[in-house]
Enzyme design. Sequence first.
Site, PDB file in Angstrom:
ATOM      1  N   ILE A  95     -30.514  -5.785  18.165  1.00  0.00           N
ATOM      2  CA  ILE A  95     -31.940  -6.515  17.685  1.00  0.00           C
ATOM      3  C   ILE A  95     -32.137  -7.652  18.903  1.00  0.00           C
ATOM      4  O   ILE A  95     -31.081  -8.664  18.969  1.00  0.00           O
ATOM      5  CB  ILE A  95     -31.946  -7.296  16.223  1.00  0.00           C
ATOM      6  N   CYS A  96     -33.083  -7.765  19.503  1.00  0.00           N
ATOM      7  CA  CYS A  96     -33.363  -8.883  20.301  1.00  0.00           C
ATOM      8  C   CYS A  96     -34.611  -9.883  19.691  1.00  0.00           C
ATOM      9  O   CYS A  96     -35.447  -9.363  19.235  1.00  0.00           O
ATOM     10  CB  CYS A  96     -34.114  -8.323  21.793  1.00  0.00           C
ATOM     11  N   LEU A  97     -34.075 -10.935  19.127  1.00  0.00           N
ATOM     12  CA  LEU A  97     -34.662 -11.939  18.199  1.00  0.00           C
ATOM     13  C   LEU A  97     -34.113 -13.329  18.384  1.00  0.00           C
ATOM     14  O   LEU A  97     -32.992 -13.315  18.004  1.00  0.00           O
ATOM     15  CB  LEU A  97     -34.762 -11.177  16.854  1.00  0.00           C
TER      16      LEU A  97
ATOM     17  N   ASN B  37     -37.759  -3.744  20.820  1.00  0.00           N
ATOM     18  CA  ASN B  37     -36.912  -5.093  20.621  1.00  0.00           C
ATOM     19  C   ASN B  37     -35.580  -4.667  19.974  1.00  0.00           C
ATOM     20  O   ASN B  37     -34.745  -5.563  19.587  1.00  0.00           O
ATOM     21  CB  ASN B  37     -37.620  -6.409  19.793  1.00  0.00           C
TER      22      ASN B  37
END
Length: 199
Positions: free
Chosen positions: A88-90, A80
């Site tokens: 950042i994939c959040l 991620n």
Amino acid sequence: MVDFGRVKKELQECNKDFDVSGIKVGPKGDTNLSHLLGTITGPVGTPYEGGTFKIDITLPDGYPFEPPKMRFATKVWHPNISSQSGAICLDILKDQWSPALTLKTTLLSVQALLSAPEPDDSQDAVVAQQYLKDYQTFIGTTHYWTNAFARTNAFARTYCVEEKGQKLVEMGFSEALVRSALESVGGDENLALEKLCSN
């Protein structure tokens, strides 16, 4: 306009229990409170354990009503997180942001992400594929990246020197000379080779 009063309070909150949370934040440059540098420690029991990860934080004008922009400044191997850019994939850094969240709770979420990758919602497809298809290699690569990029203690330096030094030893230089050369140039293999050849 960024609410700098709130940001100052948040920085105090972030830095008061570093030993427990593993999280701290401060201004990146002189005193510009809209560009910060956060630090999180790798969670215990994960391949990130023992690492200290730097996170570049930019607060948009709309903060706290808009999410902070965060990216890893330390290279990290995670489905991620982009291994190239540190993106950042959040969800809370995008559409799930709430003004009730703080820098500390956001960094705690990023730290938790290290413990619980979501390969089906990946930022880095190559890492996600490795995670799903060859988990043992993923663990090995993650350990290597954590040791190479996120450790600042003597063990990490020794580990990196040994990894890089092996090639130079195979070229015929003594181990003691190789270690000395690598340490004197901060672990840069090419500079160490130049130094060894010039002696």
